[in-house]
Design a protein around this motif. Structure first.
Motif, PDB file in Angstrom:
ATOM      1  N   GLY A 189      36.322  41.751  47.236  1.00  6.89           N
ATOM      2  CA  GLY A 189      36.683  42.955  47.968  1.00  6.89           C
ATOM      3  C   GLY A 189      36.831  44.175  47.077  1.00  6.89           C
ATOM      4  N   GLU A 190      36.794  43.962  45.771  1.00  4.93           N
ATOM      5  CA  GLU A 190      36.967  45.099  44.865  1.00  4.93           C
ATOM      6  C   GLU A 190      35.721  45.267  44.007  1.00  4.93           C
ATOM      7  N   PRO A 191      35.322  46.492  43.744  1.00 10.70           N
ATOM      8  CA  PRO A 191      34.105  46.731  42.964  1.00 10.70           C
ATOM      9  C   PRO A 191      34.104  46.006  41.609  1.00 10.70           C
ATOM     10  N   TRP A 192      35.296  45.909  41.016  1.00  9.06           N
ATOM     11  CA  TRP A 192      35.373  45.284  39.690  1.00  9.06           C
ATOM     12  C   TRP A 192      34.905  43.825  39.737  1.00  9.06           C
ATOM     13  N   ARG A 193      35.244  43.118  40.821  1.00  8.60           N
ATOM     14  CA  ARG A 193      34.866  41.708  40.932  1.00  8.60           C
ATOM     15  C   ARG A 193      33.388  41.554  41.291  1.00  8.60           C
ATOM     16  N   VAL A 194      32.882  42.475  42.078  1.00 14.64           N
ATOM     17  CA  VAL A 194      31.445  42.477  42.379  1.00 14.64           C
ATOM     18  C   VAL A 194      30.685  42.681  41.059  1.00 14.64           C
ATOM     19  N   LEU A 216      38.532  33.161  33.327  1.00 14.62           N
ATOM     20  CA  LEU A 216      38.087  34.524  33.071  1.00 14.62           C
ATOM     21  C   LEU A 216      39.060  35.532  33.681  1.00 14.62           C
ATOM     22  N   ASP A 217      39.504  36.478  32.917  1.00 20.07           N
ATOM     23  CA  ASP A 217      40.274  37.660  33.313  1.00 20.07           C
ATOM     24  C   ASP A 217      41.738  37.406  33.640  1.00 20.07           C
ATOM     25  N   ARG A 218      42.067  36.547  34.576  1.00 20.90           N
ATOM     26  CA  ARG A 218      43.471  36.271  34.872  1.00 20.90           C
ATOM     27  C   ARG A 218      43.820  34.894  34.317  1.00 20.90           C
ATOM     28  N   ALA A 219      44.822  34.851  33.460  1.00 22.75           N
ATOM     29  CA  ALA A 219      45.165  33.601  32.793  1.00 22.75           C
ATOM     30  C   ALA A 219      45.877  32.638  33.740  1.00 22.75           C
ATOM     31  N   VAL A 241      48.942  37.068  35.895  1.00 23.03           N
ATOM     32  CA  VAL A 241      49.364  37.405  34.532  1.00 23.03           C
ATOM     33  C   VAL A 241      49.026  38.857  34.152  1.00 23.03           C
ATOM     34  N   PRO A 242      47.865  39.396  34.535  1.00 25.47           N
ATOM     35  CA  PRO A 242      47.613  40.801  34.151  1.00 25.47           C
ATOM     36  C   PRO A 242      48.664  41.760  34.702  1.00 25.47           C
ATOM     37  N   GLY A 243      49.146  41.515  35.917  1.00 22.30           N
ATOM     38  CA  GLY A 243      50.194  42.380  36.486  1.00 22.30           C
ATOM     39  C   GLY A 243      51.452  42.319  35.632  1.00 22.30           C
ATOM     40  N   ASP A 277      51.730  41.311  32.472  1.00 23.34           N
ATOM     41  CA  ASP A 277      51.506  41.815  31.106  1.00 23.34           C
ATOM     42  C   ASP A 277      51.360  43.340  31.076  1.00 23.34           C
ATOM     43  N   ARG A 278      50.666  43.893  32.056  1.00 24.63           N
ATOM     44  CA  ARG A 278      50.482  45.355  32.066  1.00 24.63           C
ATOM     45  C   ARG A 278      51.826  46.043  32.251  1.00 24.63           C
ATOM     46  N   HIS A 279      52.676  45.458  33.087  1.00 24.92           N
ATOM     47  CA  HIS A 279      54.005  46.041  33.297  1.00 24.92           C
ATOM     48  C   HIS A 279      54.818  45.990  32.000  1.00 24.92           C
ATOM     49  N   GLU A 291      49.470  44.655  44.881  1.00 25.71           N
ATOM     50  CA  GLU A 291      48.571  43.489  44.911  1.00 25.71           C
ATOM     51  C   GLU A 291      47.142  43.820  44.522  1.00 25.71           C
ATOM     52  N   TRP A 292      46.948  44.811  43.711  1.00 29.55           N
ATOM     53  CA  TRP A 292      45.640  45.247  43.197  1.00 29.55           C
ATOM     54  C   TRP A 292      44.822  46.018  44.236  1.00 29.55           C
ATOM     55  N   LEU A 293      45.375  46.291  45.400  1.00 28.29           N
ATOM     56  CA  LEU A 293      44.550  46.784  46.513  1.00 28.29           C
ATOM     57  C   LEU A 293      44.808  48.258  46.836  1.00 28.29           C
ATOM     58  N   HIS A 318      48.262  49.741  38.066  1.00 29.46           N
ATOM     59  CA  HIS A 318      47.723  48.692  37.208  1.00 29.46           C
ATOM     60  C   HIS A 318      46.215  48.533  37.338  1.00 29.46           C
ATOM     61  N   ASN A 319      45.599  49.193  38.306  1.00 30.89           N
ATOM     62  CA  ASN A 319      44.134  49.247  38.313  1.00 30.89           C
ATOM     63  C   ASN A 319      43.690  50.574  38.962  1.00 30.89           C
ATOM     64  N   ASP A 320      42.391  50.855  38.821  1.00 31.51           N
ATOM     65  CA  ASP A 320      41.884  52.140  39.327  1.00 31.51           C
ATOM     66  C   ASP A 320      41.909  52.243  40.850  1.00 31.51           C
ATOM     67  N   ILE A 341      43.664  51.619  35.397  1.00 35.53           N
ATOM     68  CA  ILE A 341      43.068  50.627  34.479  1.00 35.53           C
ATOM     69  C   ILE A 341      41.828  50.046  35.159  1.00 35.53           C
ATOM     70  N   ASP A 342      40.824  49.773  34.390  1.00 38.06           N
ATOM     71  CA  ASP A 342      39.540  49.114  34.721  1.00 38.06           C
ATOM     72  C   ASP A 342      38.378  49.887  34.103  1.00 38.06           C
ATOM     73  N   ALA A 343      38.297  51.210  34.464  1.00 36.64           N
ATOM     74  CA  ALA A 343      37.256  52.056  33.887  1.00 36.64           C
ATOM     75  C   ALA A 343      35.845  51.545  34.138  1.00 36.64           C
ATOM     76  N   GLN A 386      39.950  50.759  29.989  1.00 35.59           N
ATOM     77  CA  GLN A 386      38.930  49.781  30.390  1.00 35.59           C
ATOM     78  C   GLN A 386      39.457  48.345  30.380  1.00 35.59           C
ATOM     79  N   TYR A 387      39.132  47.623  31.448  1.00 37.73           N
ATOM     80  CA  TYR A 387      39.351  46.177  31.464  1.00 37.73           C
ATOM     81  C   TYR A 387      37.988  45.551  31.721  1.00 37.73           C
ATOM     82  N   PRO A 388      37.310  45.111  30.642  1.00 39.48           N
ATOM     83  CA  PRO A 388      35.942  44.613  30.815  1.00 39.48           C
ATOM     84  C   PRO A 388      35.929  43.347  31.673  1.00 39.48           C
TER      85      PRO A 388
END
Ligand code: FRU
Length: 330
Positions: free
Chosen positions: A50-55, A127-130, A175-177, A179-181, A201-203, A227-229, A253-255, A274-276
């Motif tokens: 649902g998010e461009p980053w995951r696509v 990948l990405d979320r621990a 975990v990213p939520g 850690d970023r906090h 919730e990233w949305l 925590h994200n764009d 965050i994300d870029a 950026q979060y590659p």
């Protein structure tokens, strides 16, 4: 031509219902989904599309896999549903895929099925979320504490001592939520005051509605850190609709080039970190693992910062002074 080089398989298996109609990479239905005779089958469970980053992550995986014709990648979309994602991992184990890539929705509930897959002898790239513990082959992601800290430091450098801050947090069971906090608080180092924080919730829609609440409660807001764009954009849209965006800073965050970086270029965001996606690196590691080579337990990806000053020249690599470096997080 593309499909002869790279068969990208999408499984639709009742009752799992774990397939996406809109998976970004090229797809063709495959009901057998057995490891291919002349190659390797990789099962990829994406927490949502649902998010461009995951696509983008799926496209990066597909593009990298295309260069390795021996790989078949089976993409599954968990549609932001933890139980569905657990089932997807279990199904990959039952089907004896050669390797699993998983970008988990949240840590705790995905730890067990990932550990079981790993113990069953299937290499797992997280990948990405621990997840918790160490029962996986490798974790690939950027350093979320460092990114949060850099965002906190950047904001601290651009605000008055008494600035009022809104923090729109990512899913705090991921975990990213967390850690970023943590990094953000460290980076602020006491500057400004967080007057409102909420889990969006990233949305983007959730971020927008949380920001509406913040605007209703506080007459003065100077900074919105999300925590994200998508979250930062949601915050901006709410402030803009209330006629209050003009004097606020918005940081995300994300870029992604087409998302956060474009927002900075359009003066919607003031900065993004950026979060590659790690998609290409995941395939690189998968090829090594499948060929019997070892890979590090943790692969930390670099990050860049994009601001009004540097967006035209491709941003700037994020580095930390040696004194503020922390040991890698588990
Ligand atoms: C997408 C996303 C990104 C974020 C990442 C963290 O689902 O929210 O925006 O950087 O997940 O895992």
């Amino acid at each position: 031509m593309r499909s002869t080089l790279f068969a990208c398989l999408v499984l639709c298996l009742a009752p799992l219902g774990g397939c996406s109609e809109n998976s970004s990479p090229p797809s063709s239905a495959d009901t057998s989904a057995q490891p291919s005779k002349n190659g390797f089958t990789i099962g990829m469970s994406q927490c949502n599309l649902g998010e461009p980053w995951r696509v983008q992550m799926n496209s990066d995986i597909a593009a990298a896999a295309e260069k390795n014709p021996e790989l078949n990648v089976v993409f599954k979309d968990a549609q932001n549903d933890t139980l569905r994602q657990r089932s997807q991992i279990e199904e990959f184990v039952t089907r004896k895929v050669d390797l699993i890539i998983v970008s988990p929705k949240e840590a705790q509930p995905l730890t067990e099925p990932i550990a079981k897959a790993y113990e069953a002898g299937i290499p797992v790239i997280v990948l990405d979320r621990a997840v918790n513990g160490d029962k996986f082959t490798t974790f690939i992601g950027a350093d979320n504490v460092m990114i949060g800290r850099a965002a906190g430091q950047w904001i601290a450098d651009h605000i008055k001592d008494d600035a009022k801050i809104v923090e729109l947090m990512g899913l705090m069971t991921s975990v990213p939520g967390q850690d970023r906090h943590r990094g953000f608080i460290e980076g602020l180092a006491g500057k400004g005051e967080i007057i409102f924080s909420a889990d969006m919730e990233w949305l983007e829609p959730e971020a927008r509605s949380e920001m509406d609440s913040a605007l209703a409660r506080f007459d003065r807001i100077d900074v919105v850190f999300a925590h994200n764009d998508p979250g930062a954009h949601g915050g901006y849209l709410a402030a803009e609709a209330a006629g209050r965006a003009e004097n606020m800073l918005f940081v995300g965050i994300d870029a992604l080039p087409q998302e956060g970086v474009a927002y900075v270029a359009k003066h919607i965001l003031d900065a993004t970190f950026q979060y590659p996606t790690g998609g290409a690196e995941a395939i690189e590691s998968a090829v090594k693992i499948l060929n019997g080579q070892s890979v590090p337990k943790k692969i930390t990806l670099p990050s860049r910062v994009f601001t009004q000053e540097n967006v035209g020249s491709g941003g700037e690599l994020l580095t930390e002074p040696a004194t503020s470096r922390r040991p890698p997080q588990p």
